[in-house]
Motif scaffolding. Structure first.
Motif, PDB file in Angstrom:
ATOM      1  N   ARG A 187       0.839  -1.200   0.000  1.00 47.11           N
ATOM      2  CA  ARG A 187       0.000   0.000   0.000  1.00 47.11           C
ATOM      3  C   ARG A 187       0.871   1.246   0.000  1.00 47.11           C
ATOM      4  O   ARG A 187       2.052   1.197   0.318  1.00 47.11           O
ATOM      5  CB  ARG A 187      -0.918  -0.010   1.218  1.00 47.11           C
ATOM      6  N   GLY A 188       0.241   2.375  -0.319  1.00 46.69           N
ATOM      7  CA  GLY A 188       0.953   3.638  -0.443  1.00 46.69           C
ATOM      8  C   GLY A 188       1.854   3.987   0.723  1.00 46.69           C
ATOM      9  O   GLY A 188       3.042   4.283   0.527  1.00 46.69           O
ATOM     10  N   GLU A 231       3.298   4.643 -11.692  1.00 49.22           N
ATOM     11  CA  GLU A 231       1.954   4.168 -11.366  1.00 49.22           C
ATOM     12  C   GLU A 231       2.059   2.793 -10.723  1.00 49.22           C
ATOM     13  O   GLU A 231       2.960   2.018 -11.052  1.00 49.22           O
ATOM     14  CB  GLU A 231       1.109   4.084 -12.632  1.00 49.22           C
ATOM     15  N   PRO A 232       1.151   2.476  -9.832  1.00 45.38           N
ATOM     16  CA  PRO A 232       1.187   1.150  -9.206  1.00 45.38           C
ATOM     17  C   PRO A 232       0.831   0.076 -10.236  1.00 45.38           C
ATOM     18  O   PRO A 232      -0.170   0.188 -10.935  1.00 45.38           O
ATOM     19  CB  PRO A 232       0.127   1.250  -8.109  1.00 45.38           C
ATOM     20  N   SER A 233       1.674  -0.945 -10.340  1.00 45.37           N
ATOM     21  CA  SER A 233       1.428  -1.973 -11.347  1.00 45.37           C
ATOM     22  C   SER A 233       0.512  -3.090 -10.856  1.00 45.37           C
ATOM     23  O   SER A 233      -0.022  -3.848 -11.650  1.00 45.37           O
ATOM     24  CB  SER A 233       2.757  -2.561 -11.840  1.00 45.37           C
ATOM     25  N   VAL A 234       0.303  -3.166  -9.535  1.00 46.80           N
ATOM     26  CA  VAL A 234      -0.564  -4.222  -9.003  1.00 46.80           C
ATOM     27  C   VAL A 234      -2.027  -3.782  -9.037  1.00 46.80           C
ATOM     28  O   VAL A 234      -2.879  -4.475  -9.583  1.00 46.80           O
ATOM     29  CB  VAL A 234      -0.145  -4.627  -7.573  1.00 46.80           C
ATOM     30  N   ARG A 235      -2.298  -2.610  -8.473  1.00 48.10           N
ATOM     31  CA  ARG A 235      -3.680  -2.109  -8.464  1.00 48.10           C
ATOM     32  C   ARG A 235      -3.657  -0.591  -8.349  1.00 48.10           C
ATOM     33  O   ARG A 235      -3.054  -0.034  -7.446  1.00 48.10           O
ATOM     34  CB  ARG A 235      -4.459  -2.712  -7.291  1.00 48.10           C
ATOM     35  N   SER A 236      -4.331   0.064  -9.269  1.00 46.12           N
ATOM     36  CA  SER A 236      -4.426   1.522  -9.194  1.00 46.12           C
ATOM     37  C   SER A 236      -5.672   1.906  -8.417  1.00 46.12           C
ATOM     38  O   SER A 236      -6.595   1.109  -8.263  1.00 46.12           O
ATOM     39  CB  SER A 236      -4.450   2.134 -10.594  1.00 46.12           C
ATOM     40  N   GLY A 288     -11.754   5.708  -1.592  1.00 48.19           N
ATOM     41  CA  GLY A 288     -11.659   4.580  -0.672  1.00 48.19           C
ATOM     42  C   GLY A 288     -10.853   3.393  -1.179  1.00 48.19           C
ATOM     43  O   GLY A 288     -10.595   2.477  -0.422  1.00 48.19           O
ATOM     44  N   THR A 289     -10.470   3.378  -2.450  1.00 47.28           N
ATOM     45  CA  THR A 289      -9.665   2.255  -2.932  1.00 47.28           C
ATOM     46  C   THR A 289      -8.192   2.546  -2.700  1.00 47.28           C
ATOM     47  O   THR A 289      -7.765   3.695  -2.723  1.00 47.28           O
ATOM     48  CB  THR A 289      -9.909   1.974  -4.432  1.00 47.28           C
ATOM     49  N   GLN A 290      -7.442   1.521  -2.455  1.00 47.85           N
ATOM     50  CA  GLN A 290      -6.015   1.643  -2.141  1.00 47.85           C
ATOM     51  C   GLN A 290      -5.169   1.231  -3.333  1.00 47.85           C
ATOM     52  O   GLN A 290      -5.402   0.183  -3.935  1.00 47.85           O
ATOM     53  CB  GLN A 290      -5.669   0.726  -0.966  1.00 47.85           C
ATOM     54  N   ARG A 291      -4.188   2.061  -3.674  1.00 47.47           N
ATOM     55  CA  ARG A 291      -3.212   1.658  -4.681  1.00 47.47           C
ATOM     56  C   ARG A 291      -2.367   0.550  -4.081  1.00 47.47           C
ATOM     57  O   ARG A 291      -2.088   0.534  -2.886  1.00 47.47           O
ATOM     58  CB  ARG A 291      -2.301   2.821  -5.054  1.00 47.47           C
ATOM     59  N   LEU A 292      -1.910  -0.353  -4.938  1.00 42.78           N
ATOM     60  CA  LEU A 292      -1.040  -1.432  -4.498  1.00 42.78           C
ATOM     61  C   LEU A 292       0.172  -1.471  -5.426  1.00 42.78           C
ATOM     62  O   LEU A 292       0.032  -1.617  -6.644  1.00 42.78           O
ATOM     63  CB  LEU A 292      -1.800  -2.759  -4.539  1.00 42.78           C
ATOM     64  N   TYR A 293       1.355  -1.292  -4.845  1.00 41.25           N
ATOM     65  CA  TYR A 293       2.607  -1.218  -5.595  1.00 41.25           C
ATOM     66  C   TYR A 293       3.357  -2.538  -5.522  1.00 41.25           C
ATOM     67  O   TYR A 293       3.358  -3.195  -4.475  1.00 41.25           O
ATOM     68  CB  TYR A 293       3.490  -0.100  -5.027  1.00 41.25           C
ATOM     69  N   SER A 294       4.017  -2.909  -6.611  1.00 40.83           N
ATOM     70  CA  SER A 294       4.859  -4.100  -6.616  1.00 40.83           C
ATOM     71  C   SER A 294       6.229  -3.750  -6.035  1.00 40.83           C
ATOM     72  O   SER A 294       6.572  -2.572  -5.867  1.00 40.83           O
ATOM     73  CB  SER A 294       5.037  -4.616  -8.050  1.00 40.83           C
ATOM     74  N   LEU A 305       4.166  10.508  -3.706  1.00 40.81           N
ATOM     75  CA  LEU A 305       3.632   9.261  -4.261  1.00 40.81           C
ATOM     76  C   LEU A 305       2.344   9.519  -5.023  1.00 40.81           C
ATOM     77  O   LEU A 305       2.165   9.060  -6.155  1.00 40.81           O
ATOM     78  CB  LEU A 305       3.378   8.255  -3.132  1.00 40.81           C
ATOM     79  N   ASP A 306       1.454  10.262  -4.409  1.00 42.24           N
ATOM     80  CA  ASP A 306       0.162  10.566  -5.023  1.00 42.24           C
ATOM     81  C   ASP A 306       0.346  11.363  -6.316  1.00 42.24           C
ATOM     82  O   ASP A 306      -0.257  11.049  -7.341  1.00 42.24           O
ATOM     83  CB  ASP A 306      -0.715  11.336  -4.028  1.00 42.24           C
ATOM     84  N   TYR A 307       1.202  12.366  -6.269  1.00 43.81           N
ATOM     85  CA  TYR A 307       1.456  13.187  -7.456  1.00 43.81           C
ATOM     86  C   TYR A 307       2.060  12.352  -8.581  1.00 43.81           C
ATOM     87  O   TYR A 307       1.644  12.440  -9.734  1.00 43.81           O
ATOM     88  CB  TYR A 307       2.380  14.357  -7.093  1.00 43.81           C
ATOM     89  N   TRP A 308       3.048  11.527  -8.250  1.00 47.46           N
ATOM     90  CA  TRP A 308       3.700  10.708  -9.269  1.00 47.46           C
ATOM     91  C   TRP A 308       2.735   9.698  -9.869  1.00 47.46           C
ATOM     92  O   TRP A 308       2.811   9.390 -11.056  1.00 47.46           O
ATOM     93  CB  TRP A 308       4.916  10.000  -8.687  1.00 47.46           C
ATOM     94  N   ALA A 309       1.803   9.182  -9.072  1.00 48.87           N
ATOM     95  CA  ALA A 309       0.807   8.239  -9.595  1.00 48.87           C
ATOM     96  C   ALA A 309      -0.196   8.970 -10.488  1.00 48.87           C
ATOM     97  O   ALA A 309      -0.528   8.497 -11.581  1.00 48.87           O
ATOM     98  CB  ALA A 309       0.084   7.536  -8.443  1.00 48.87           C
ATOM     99  N   ARG A 310      -0.674  10.130 -10.023  1.00 47.86           N
ATOM    100  CA  ARG A 310      -1.671  10.880 -10.811  1.00 47.86           C
ATOM    101  C   ARG A 310      -1.106  11.394 -12.128  1.00 47.86           C
ATOM    102  O   ARG A 310      -1.835  11.506 -13.107  1.00 47.86           O
ATOM    103  CB  ARG A 310      -2.240  12.035  -9.993  1.00 47.86           C
ATOM    104  N   THR A 311       0.198  11.728 -12.159  1.00 44.32           N
ATOM    105  CA  THR A 311       0.807  12.252 -13.382  1.00 44.32           C
ATOM    106  C   THR A 311       1.421  11.146 -14.247  1.00 44.32           C
ATOM    107  O   THR A 311       1.965  11.428 -15.308  1.00 44.32           O
ATOM    108  CB  THR A 311       1.897  13.297 -13.060  1.00 44.32           C
TER     109      THR A 311
END
Length: 166
Positions: A9-10, A34-39, A44-50, A24-30
């Motif tokens: 998680r983030g 980006e998280p490759s497991v789950r965006s 309420g949803t959680q990003r999931l990073y590998s 982290l949030d800025y880099w994902a939004r731009t």
């Protein structure tokens, strides 16, 4: 369990990469990293990073700390993404502050140094091991079940008990 079956998680990714949640949030939004497991999709949803995502986050942080422009970092991350992150652990990334070079052999590093300008390098294998060590102390999540995986931190007995109770 393989590293492809574990996501982070983030807040965990931030702790391991040494960045703020805002970064982290800025880099994902731009689209930088980006998280490759789950965006995240919706509230309420959680990003999931590998694991590899976290390594790239730490590389981005190191480049920013040394003054490489975000545009050049973006180009580097895109190159790494297109190459499928192959041999990432054995790679050295070198920069003169304006351009980032991928070096996979000592000869390539030597050739860059012959130019005479100031060059700094990031041995990705060292970053890889730093991230491995940091994540071993933190919590991961099984990608298939969402089960929390407690890190190897012996001080976190309460979290381990909670996980067993579920």
């Amino acid at each position: 369990m393989t590293s492809e079956q574990i996501g982070y998680r983030g807040p965990t990714a931030c702790a391991a990469a040494g960045i703020t949640y805002r970064q982290l949030d800025y880099w994902a939004r731009t689209g930088l990293v980006e998280p490759s497991v789950r965006s995240a999709h919706g509230s309420g949803t959680q990003r999931l990073y590998s694991f590899r995502d976290v390594v790239v986050l730490k590389i981005v942080k190191r480049f920013l700390d040394t003054g490489v422009s975000l545009q050049n970092i973006r180009t580097t991350v895109q190159h790494l993404r297109e190459s499928g992150f192959r041999d990432l652990e054995r790679m050295t990334l070198m920069s003169d502050g304006a351009t980032v070079y991928e070096c996979t052999s000592p000869d390539e590093v030597h050739a860059l140094l012959q130019g005479g300008q100031g060059i700094f390098g990031i041995a990705v294998g060292v970053v890889w091991r730093d991230v491995e060590n940091a994540l071993s102390q933190l919590h991961g999540e099984r990608v298939d079940t969402g089960e929390t995986l407690v890190g190897h931190n012996p001080a976190d007995e309460l979290a381990r008990r909670r996980n067993r109770a579920v």
